[in-house]
Design a protein around this motif. Sequence first.
Motif, short mmCIF file in Angstrom:
data_model
loop_
_atom_site.label_atom_id
_atom_site.label_comp_id
_atom_site.label_asym_id
_atom_site.label_seq_id
_atom_site.Cartn_x
_atom_site.Cartn_y
_atom_site.Cartn_z
N GLN A 173 0.86 -1.02 -0.07
CA GLN A 173 -0.11 -0.06 0.11
C GLN A 173 0.89 1.06 -0.12
O GLN A 173 0.33 2.47 -0.38
N TYR A 174 2.01 1.05 0.34
CA TYR A 174 3.11 2.33 0.27
C TYR A 174 3.10 2.96 -1.20
O TYR A 174 2.86 4.19 -1.03
N GLU A 175 2.93 2.06 -1.97
CA GLU A 175 3.02 2.46 -3.34
C GLU A 175 1.89 3.25 -3.74
O GLU A 175 1.75 4.47 -4.38
N GLY A 176 0.57 3.10 -3.47
CA GLY A 176 -0.65 3.53 -3.48
C GLY A 176 -0.86 4.88 -2.68
O GLY A 176 -1.16 5.97 -3.21
N LEU A 177 -0.16 4.82 -1.56
CA LEU A 177 -0.11 5.88 -0.82
C LEU A 177 0.70 7.27 -1.27
O LEU A 177 0.23 8.52 -1.56
N GLN A 178 2.04 6.46 -2.04
CA GLN A 178 2.60 7.57 -2.46
C GLN A 178 2.06 8.23 -3.84
O GLN A 178 2.14 9.37 -4.02
N GLU A 179 1.43 7.48 -4.38
CA GLU A 179 0.75 7.87 -5.89
C GLU A 179 -0.19 8.84 -5.53
O GLU A 179 -0.31 9.97 -6.12
N LEU A 180 -1.09 8.56 -4.34
CA LEU A 180 -2.21 9.60 -4.06
C LEU A 180 -1.61 10.80 -3.49
O LEU A 180 -2.06 12.05 -3.81
N TYR A 181 -0.43 10.64 -2.79
CA TYR A 181 0.24 11.87 -2.25
C TYR A 181 0.78 12.61 -3.36
O TYR A 181 0.55 13.96 -3.40
N ASP A 182 1.32 12.08 -4.61
CA ASP A 182 1.91 12.67 -5.56
C ASP A 182 0.69 13.53 -6.59
O ASP A 182 0.97 14.69 -6.72
N LYS A 183 -0.21 12.80 -6.43
CA LYS A 183 -1.33 13.48 -7.18
C LYS A 183 -2.22 14.69 -6.29
O LYS A 183 -2.66 15.40 -7.18
N TYR A 184 -2.17 14.65 -5.21
CA TYR A 184 -2.98 15.70 -4.56
C TYR A 184 -2.06 16.38 -3.42
O TYR A 184 -2.86 17.42 -2.86
N LYS A 185 -0.83 16.45 -3.41
CA LYS A 185 -0.11 17.23 -2.49
C LYS A 185 -0.18 18.69 -2.61
O LYS A 185 0.05 19.56 -1.89
N ASP A 186 -0.38 19.10 -4.00
CA ASP A 186 -0.28 20.43 -4.40
C ASP A 186 -1.78 20.89 -4.18
O ASP A 186 -2.18 21.90 -4.75
N ARG A 187 -2.73 19.95 -3.72
CA ARG A 187 -4.33 20.40 -3.67
C ARG A 187 -4.70 20.46 -2.17
O ARG A 187 -5.67 19.72 -1.90
N ASN A 188 -3.65 21.01 -1.22
CA ASN A 188 -4.12 20.80 0.16
C ASN A 188 -4.58 19.48 0.62
O ASN A 188 -5.27 19.36 1.43
#
Length: 184
Positions: free
Chosen positions: A66-81
């Motif tokens: 799940q680390y992989e999916g967490l990182q993908e989620l973070y990459d996608k939304y980190k610039d959107r608060n």
Amino acid sequence: MKNLLIPAFILLCMTVSAQKQNVMDKESIYQFKVEDLYGDQFDFSNLKGKKVMVVNTASECGLTPQYEGLQELYDKYKDRNFVIVGFPANNFGGQEPGTDEQIAAFCEKNYGVTFPMMSKISVKGKDMHPVYEFLTEKEKNGLEDSEVQWNFQKYLIDENGHVARVISPQTLPADQSIINWIEK
């Protein structure tokens, strides 16, 4: 009729006042300062106005991918608060035996983790970390009592620092319910 309206109005005012008091009594994640994997202080108050996912992690668990999916989620939304905050914990089957340095190296090498990862803590039992006391106790979080069931349980925190939802460890980071919550 007037005699009935006045007590009903007073009761309504008392109910609204009690509801406001309950909202005011809720603690927030912003009260906590913790240490990250590198020994630096991490102040949750710096996340005001952001949606936050807090997740307990482990390096030797069947759910570790799940680390992989967490990182993908973070990459996608980190610039959107939106931010993810990971808390390694060794509470389930000894599946996080490493030191903070070993955990950091594992996360970077195997999954390219760049979201904030905190120092290893306990998420259950007598030595439960205060952040997890807040996350799991309705008296503190104002939402519900919960128990961390396993590694990779997720807590969704709203822009005001309050627990909004508890997500099962088996629910993948890219689950539509999580995406919908982030995007709304």
